[in-house]
Design an enzyme around this catalytic site. Structure first.
Site, PDB file in Angstrom:
ATOM      1  N   ASP A 163       2.389   2.504   2.569  1.00 32.69           N
ATOM      2  CA  ASP A 163       2.415   3.147   3.883  1.00 32.69           C
ATOM      3  C   ASP A 163       3.794   2.982   4.519  1.00 32.69           C
ATOM      4  OD1 ASP A 163      -0.166   3.748   3.431  1.00 32.69           O
ATOM      5  OD2 ASP A 163      -1.028   2.372   4.896  1.00 32.69           O
ATOM      6  N   CYS A 213       0.797  -1.223   0.000  1.00 37.71           N
ATOM      7  CA  CYS A 213       0.000   0.000   0.000  1.00 37.71           C
ATOM      8  C   CYS A 213       0.828   1.272   0.000  1.00 37.71           C
ATOM      9  CB  CYS A 213      -0.906   0.018   1.233  1.00 37.71           C
ATOM     10  SG  CYS A 213       0.082  -0.016   2.734  1.00 37.71           S
ATOM     11  N   CYS A 225      -2.522   3.915   7.130  1.00 34.97           N
ATOM     12  CA  CYS A 225      -3.943   3.741   7.438  1.00 34.97           C
ATOM     13  C   CYS A 225      -4.175   3.700   8.952  1.00 34.97           C
ATOM     14  CB  CYS A 225      -4.433   2.440   6.811  1.00 34.97           C
ATOM     15  SG  CYS A 225      -3.793   1.008   7.679  1.00 34.97           S
ATOM     16  N   CYS A 279      -0.727  -4.476   7.989  1.00 38.03           N
ATOM     17  CA  CYS A 279      -0.478  -3.277   8.806  1.00 38.03           C
ATOM     18  C   CYS A 279       0.205  -3.675  10.119  1.00 38.03           C
ATOM     19  CB  CYS A 279      -1.777  -2.540   9.096  1.00 38.03           C
ATOM     20  SG  CYS A 279      -2.931  -2.497   7.704  1.00 38.03           S
TER      21      CYS A 279
END
Ligand code: FES
Length: 139
Positions: free
Chosen positions: A39, A37, A63, A106
């Site tokens: 991130d 992603c 996120c 994440c």
């Protein structure tokens, strides 16, 4: 996708946001990115003379789950030895925050960040020992 209450709680009140000076020899910095992603998470630990993590900071450009995962991990590592901090698994983070499968990466980011911070600290210590050794030889 609905976030769990714990994710929202950490997201709204993130713990230990910020940064320590990078040139502080008692600080280890881990910076990792999630290819899935884009991130990015930066996590720092401050280690005392006994090898215990006494403080931690993070900055996460990502996120809500990544922010919550890093906030949680900065709380978990405080008071732990480096070895114990390395035992933290993303599955524990995902379980604590009730992350859905699509958000597991994440929590992996947080596990990787703490590992990278410990490794960075250890390499600094090793480097400092080497410099000290050379000084002794040169004297
Ligand atoms: Fe990539 Fe959360 S969506 S870190």
């Amino acid at each position: 996708m609905a976030y769990s209450e714990k994710v929202i709680e950490h997201y709204e009140n993130p713990r230990n946001v910020g940064a320590f000076p990078k040139d502080d020899p008692t600080v280890g910095t881990g910076m990792v990115g999630a290819p899935a992603c884009g991130d990015v998470m930066k996590l720092q630990i401050k280690v005392n003379a006994q090898g215990i993590i006494e403080d931690a900071r993070f900055k996460t450009y990502g996120c809500g789950s990544a922010i919550a995962s890093s906030s949680l991990v900065t709380e978990w590592v405080k008071g732990k030895s480096l070895d114990d901090a390395l035992q933290i698994r993303n599955t524990q983070i995902a379980e604590e925050l009730a992350l859905p499968p699509v958000k597991i990466h994440c929590s992996i980011l947080a596990e990787d960040a703490i590992k990278a911070a410990v490794k960075d600290y250890q390499s600094r210590i090793a480097g400092a020992a080497e410099v000290g050794h050379e000084r002794v030889k040169a004297a």
